[in-house]
Enzyme design. Structure first.
Site, PDB file in Angstrom:
ATOM      1  N   ARG A   1       0.908  -1.330  -0.137  1.00 62.78           N
ATOM      2  CA  ARG A   1       0.013   0.064   0.056  1.00 62.78           C
ATOM      3  C   ARG A   1       1.076   1.233  -0.002  1.00 62.78           C
ATOM      4  O   ARG A   1       2.066   1.239   0.007  1.00 62.78           O
ATOM      5  CB  ARG A   1      -0.948   0.041   1.074  1.00 62.78           C
ATOM      6  CG  ARG A   1      -0.830  -0.604   2.470  1.00 62.78           C
ATOM      7  CD  ARG A   1       0.357  -0.140   3.212  1.00 62.78           C
ATOM      8  NE  ARG A   1       0.156   1.490   3.448  1.00 62.78           N
ATOM      9  CZ  ARG A   1       1.225   2.265   3.652  1.00 62.78           C
ATOM     10  NH1 ARG A   1       2.354   1.946   3.548  1.00 62.78           N
ATOM     11  NH2 ARG A   1       1.142   3.661   3.773  1.00 62.78           N
ATOM     12  N   GLY A   2       0.208   2.499  -0.109  1.00 66.89           N
ATOM     13  CA  GLY A   2       0.939   3.782  -0.466  1.00 66.89           C
ATOM     14  C   GLY A   2       1.161   3.958  -1.726  1.00 66.89           C
ATOM     15  O   GLY A   2       1.501   3.140  -2.463  1.00 66.89           O
ATOM     16  N   ALA A   3       0.748   5.420  -2.111  1.00 64.94           N
ATOM     17  CA  ALA A   3       0.670   5.802  -3.523  1.00 64.94           C
ATOM     18  C   ALA A   3       1.867   5.194  -4.349  1.00 64.94           C
ATOM     19  O   ALA A   3       1.340   4.539  -5.385  1.00 64.94           O
ATOM     20  CB  ALA A   3       0.321   7.167  -3.618  1.00 64.94           C
TER      21      ALA A   3
ATOM     22  N   ARG B   1      -7.535   0.059  -6.624  1.00 63.87           N
ATOM     23  CA  ARG B   1      -7.811   0.987  -5.810  1.00 63.87           C
ATOM     24  C   ARG B   1      -8.099   2.344  -6.600  1.00 63.87           C
ATOM     25  O   ARG B   1      -7.051   2.741  -7.390  1.00 63.87           O
ATOM     26  CB  ARG B   1      -6.688   1.156  -4.810  1.00 63.87           C
ATOM     27  CG  ARG B   1      -6.444   0.093  -3.795  1.00 63.87           C
ATOM     28  CD  ARG B   1      -5.494   0.105  -2.515  1.00 63.87           C
ATOM     29  NE  ARG B   1      -6.147   1.106  -1.660  1.00 63.87           N
ATOM     30  CZ  ARG B   1      -5.491   1.885  -0.667  1.00 63.87           C
ATOM     31  NH1 ARG B   1      -4.194   1.407  -0.453  1.00 63.87           N
ATOM     32  NH2 ARG B   1      -6.019   2.413   0.203  1.00 63.87           N
TER      33      ARG B   1
ATOM     34  N   GLN C   1      -1.581   2.086  10.195  1.00 64.38           N
ATOM     35  CA  GLN C   1      -0.754   2.117   9.177  1.00 64.38           C
ATOM     36  C   GLN C   1       0.774   3.067  10.378  1.00 64.38           C
ATOM     37  O   GLN C   1       1.903   2.917  10.059  1.00 64.38           O
ATOM     38  CB  GLN C   1      -0.784   3.164   7.748  1.00 64.38           C
ATOM     39  CG  GLN C   1      -1.381   2.178   6.960  1.00 64.38           C
ATOM     40  CD  GLN C   1      -3.132   2.599   7.020  1.00 64.38           C
ATOM     41  OE1 GLN C   1      -3.599   2.645   8.178  1.00 64.38           O
ATOM     42  NE2 GLN C   1      -3.583   2.373   5.976  1.00 64.38           N
TER      43      GLN C   1
ATOM     44  N   ASP D   1      -1.801  11.044  -1.684  1.00 67.32           N
ATOM     45  CA  ASP D   1      -2.268   9.884  -2.721  1.00 67.32           C
ATOM     46  C   ASP D   1      -2.475  10.636  -4.028  1.00 67.32           C
ATOM     47  O   ASP D   1      -2.364  10.056  -4.937  1.00 67.32           O
ATOM     48  CB  ASP D   1      -3.314   9.233  -2.260  1.00 67.32           C
ATOM     49  CG  ASP D   1      -2.947   8.257  -1.209  1.00 67.32           C
ATOM     50  OD1 ASP D   1      -2.754   8.792  -0.212  1.00 67.32           O
ATOM     51  OD2 ASP D   1      -2.708   7.062  -1.610  1.00 67.32           O
TER      52      ASP D   1
ATOM     53  N   ASN E   1      -5.342  12.381   1.008  1.00 67.46           N
ATOM     54  CA  ASN E   1      -4.354  11.658   1.712  1.00 67.46           C
ATOM     55  C   ASN E   1      -5.152  10.858   2.657  1.00 67.46           C
ATOM     56  O   ASN E   1      -6.438  11.079   2.969  1.00 67.46           O
ATOM     57  CB  ASN E   1      -3.227  12.508   2.466  1.00 67.46           C
ATOM     58  CG  ASN E   1      -2.452  11.627   2.870  1.00 67.46           C
ATOM     59  OD1 ASN E   1      -1.723  10.733   2.128  1.00 67.46           O
ATOM     60  ND2 ASN E   1      -1.929  11.776   4.274  1.00 67.46           N
ATOM     61  N   LYS E   2      -4.655  10.087   3.400  1.00 68.67           N
ATOM     62  CA  LYS E   2      -5.100   9.382   4.390  1.00 68.67           C
ATOM     63  C   LYS E   2      -6.384   9.989   4.959  1.00 68.67           C
ATOM     64  O   LYS E   2      -6.058  11.273   5.518  1.00 68.67           O
ATOM     65  CB  LYS E   2      -4.081   8.459   5.411  1.00 68.67           C
ATOM     66  CG  LYS E   2      -4.726   7.606   6.373  1.00 68.67           C
ATOM     67  CD  LYS E   2      -5.644   6.472   5.824  1.00 68.67           C
ATOM     68  CE  LYS E   2      -5.002   5.641   4.793  1.00 68.67           C
ATOM     69  NZ  LYS E   2      -5.838   5.028   4.095  1.00 68.67           N
TER      70      LYS E   2
END
Ligand code: MRU
Length: 337
Positions: A44-46, A87, A192, A233, A243-244
Site C-alpha cells: 500500500r502507499g501511493a 484502488r 498504518q 495519494d 491523503n489518508k
C-alpha cells in the site's frame, strides 16, 4: 530493504499486513496476485502501488501465451483493466499503468513488448527511489534542530520502493544530525502509523511517540509539535491534497495553531489537470472499522462509513515538497512542466 523488488522468479513484496510482528515476503508470480496484494493492502502507499501495478504488467507480458503481437496486447489490456480496478484514489497507480501502455503500444514485435515492458517497470521502480531521495534532500532543509514533527499514516519506505516521502525527509534530517522527535498517530482503521511508521522510525533509531488519532488537537494546543509533514495519494491542479482519512482534520488544526503543514510527494502523485470533484475517494470494507484484531468492537449490525482518504484544500498546505523542488503557494500545477 526494498518494499517491492523484481527478481527472476517473481515480484517480491513485503507483506505489510503482518508488520510489525513478522517481516514476510510474498512472491507474486502473476498480475492477479499483484492485484490481490494491492486490494488486500499487503502492499500500500501511493508510490508503491504504482510500482506494483507496473510490475504486474511486466509479469503479464512475461507470462503471456499470446502467439502474435495483437494477442499479447489484448492480454496486457486485460491486465491493465484488472490492476486499475484495485484502488481508485492514488494517482500513481494510473500514471504507472498509462506509462506501461505507451510502451507496449510502441513495440513492434512480441519480443520487443516483453523486453521493453519489463525494462519500463524497472525504470519506474528506480525513478521512485531517485524521487524519494530528492524529496528527502529538499525537504530536510525545512527541518531544524529541536523540531517536534507530526507525520500521519505511513509515507515511508514501505509506501514507496525505499526511503519514503514524508518519512524520507524525517530520516534524512535525522541522518544529517538534526535532533528531532516524531509524533505518530496510530491511523485508524488500519493502523498504518502504529504498525508501519513506528516500525520504520524504530529501525532508524529516531525518537518517536505513538498517540491515538484523537490526541492530535491536544498536542498542538500544548505546543508539543511545531511541524507537520504528510504524504499524498493525489494532488490536484491547485494544490488540493487527497491523503489518508484524518489528514484534513490535522491540516485545519495545524492552520489554527499556526503550525506549518507540509505535503511531500513525487510528481507521479500530481494530477495536474484534475479538480477535487474528479477524484474518487475509495470506500473500504466495513469490517476494517468494526473489528480490531478480529474482535468486534460495536454491537452486531452496526452500520459503518469507511472512506479511506479525505481532501485537504490547498489553502491549508504551507508547501508541497516534490522531486522537482519545494513548491510554495499559490499552487497551479497546470503551469509546471
Ligand atoms: O491506504 P494507504 O495505506 O495506501 O494510504 C496511504 C497514504 O495515505 C499515504 O500517506 C500516501 O499514499 C502517501 S505514501 C508516500
Amino acid at each position: 530493504m526494498r518494499t517491492i523488488e523484481w527478481k527472476d522468479d517473481g515480484v517480491y513484496i513485503i507483506d505489510q499486513t503482518k508488520l510489525p510482528h513478522e517481516l514476510n515476503f510474498i512472491v507474486c508470480k502473476d498480475y492477479e496476485r499483484i492485484a490481490l496484494a494491492i486490494e488486500k493492502m499487503e502492499i500500500r502507499g501511493a508510490p508503491a502501488i504504482g510500482v506494483a501495478a507496473a510490475m504486474g504488467i511486466a509479469l503479464a507480458a512475461k507470462n503471456s501465451k499470446g502467439k502474435s503481437i495483437e494477442e499479447i496486447k489484448k492480454e496486457l489490456i486485460k491486465a491493465k483493466r484488472r490492476l486499475a480496478s484495485t484502488r481508485p484514489t492514488a494517482k500513481n497507480l494510473f500514471w504507472a499503468l498509462e506509462r506501461m501502455e505507451k510502451v507496449w503500444e510502441n513495440a513492434n514485435s512480441s519480443e520487443e513488448i516483453i523486453e521493453n515492458v519489463i525494462k519500463e517497470a524497472l525504470k519506474i521502480a528506480q525513478e521512485d527511489i531517485d524521487s524519494c531521495r530528492k524529496i528527502s534532500e529538499y525537504g530536510s532543509s525545512l527541518i531544524d534542530d529541536g523540531d517536534k514533527i507530526l507525520t500521519y499514516c505511513n509515507a515511508g519506505g514501505l509506501a514507496c520502493v525505499e526511503l519514503g516521502t514524508a518519512l524520507g525527509i524525517i530520516k534524512t534530517a535525522f541522518r544529517k544530525g538534526k535532533k528531532i522527535e516524531v509524533y505518530v498517530p496510530e491511523t485508524r482503521p488500519l493502523l498504518q502509523g502504529a504498525r508501519l511508521t513506528a516500525f520504520e522510525l524504530k529501525m532508524e533509531g529516531i525518537p518517536y511517540k505513538l498517540i491515538t488519532d484523537n490526541m492530535i488537537g491536544y498536542i498542538m494546543q500544548k505546543g508539543l509539535v511545531n511541524k507537520v509533514i504528510v504524504g499524498a495519494d493525489r494532488i490536484t491542479r491547485y494544490g488540493d491534497v487527497f491523503n489518508k482519512i484524518g489528514t484534513y482534520l490535522i491540516a485545519i488544526s495545524a492552520y489554527i495553531h499556526k503550525i506549518p503543514f507540509y505535503v511531500a510527494a513525487p510528481f507521479s502523485t500530481i494530477d495536474a489537470n484534475a479538480l477535487p470533484e474528479d477524484v474518487i475517494i475509495e470506500e473500504r470494507n466495513e469490517k476494517e472499522v468494526l473489528y480490531i484484531n478480529n474482535m468486534l468492537i460495536a454491537p452486531s449490525g452496526t452500520k459503518v462509513l469507511n472512506p479511506a482518504f479525505d481532501l485537504t484544500p490547498g489553502k491549508y498546505v504551507s508547501a508541497i515538497i516534490t522531486d522537482k523542488g519545494i513548491i510554495w503557494p499559490p499552487y497551479d500545477f497546470s503551469t509546471i512542466k
